[in-house]
Scaffold this motif. Structure first.
Motif: not given
Length: 182
Positions: A86-100
């Motif tokens: 769960r926390p890693i899935a959230k970090v991925i979401q943050l990363l992808v948002k930041s990337h774009y």
């Protein structure tokens, strides 16, 4: 690793406990490398706690992950524990948002990093994991689908197929994303 391990031994699921250690890491960035290593050491008894802390640290200093992105993304598939996912899935979401995000782009994901995130998100979506991990995965895949034209149709098929089998929380996220896709 002993100093961070001692801190993690005393982390409890409550938000205050997780925040306390996250603040210690934010004040001592030298502990960050150890935190990342523990996150991706499933045999470590504190692996899931490290993932909880990484999520909180990422809200404040997502950019700290930049030098670790290849390691982070290529090791997503080794995580199996629900409390880590769960926390890693959230970090991925943050990363992808930041990337774009165009204005404050603090992380840049390579094409391989993006592919690893797509693969992990789809895996979590179709496998038997808890709803929060699936919800973060749906939202992440939605963002990625704005840049990879094949993702939205695949995401829609999976959501439509699984919709009836899930909780109200899953259905709420699914409806929100399906509205955006159509």
């Amino acid at each position: 690793m002993a100093e961070l391990q001692k801190k993690l031994d005393y982390v409890y699921p409550c938000r205050e406990s997780r925040l306390e250690v996250a603040h210690e890491i934010l004040e001592n960035p030298s502990l960050y490398n150890e935190l990342i290593l523990i996150c991706f050491s499933p045999q470590d008894k504190n692996n899931h706690k490290a993932c909880w802390i990484l999520e909180f640290v990422s809200y404040e200093e997502l950019c700290w992950l930049q030098p670790h992105l290849d390691f982070f993304c290529s090791n997503l598939k080794i995580l199996k524990d629900e409390s880590s996912l769960r926390p890693i899935a959230k970090v991925i979401q943050l990363l992808v948002k930041s990337h774009y995000k165009k204005e404050e782009n603090c992380v840049t994901l390579s094409e391989q990093n993006l592919q690893d995130c797509i693969e992990a998100s789809f895996d979590w979506l179709i496998n038997d994991v808890k709803v929060a991990t699936k919800a973060y995965s749906i939202r992440t895949l939605y963002i990625l689908g704005n840049h990879y034209d094949w993702i939205h149709p695949e995401l829609k098929v999976i959501i439509d197929k699984d919709f009836g089998d899930h909780s109200a929380a899953y259905k709420a996220v699914a409806k929100e994303v399906l509205k955006k896709i159509k």
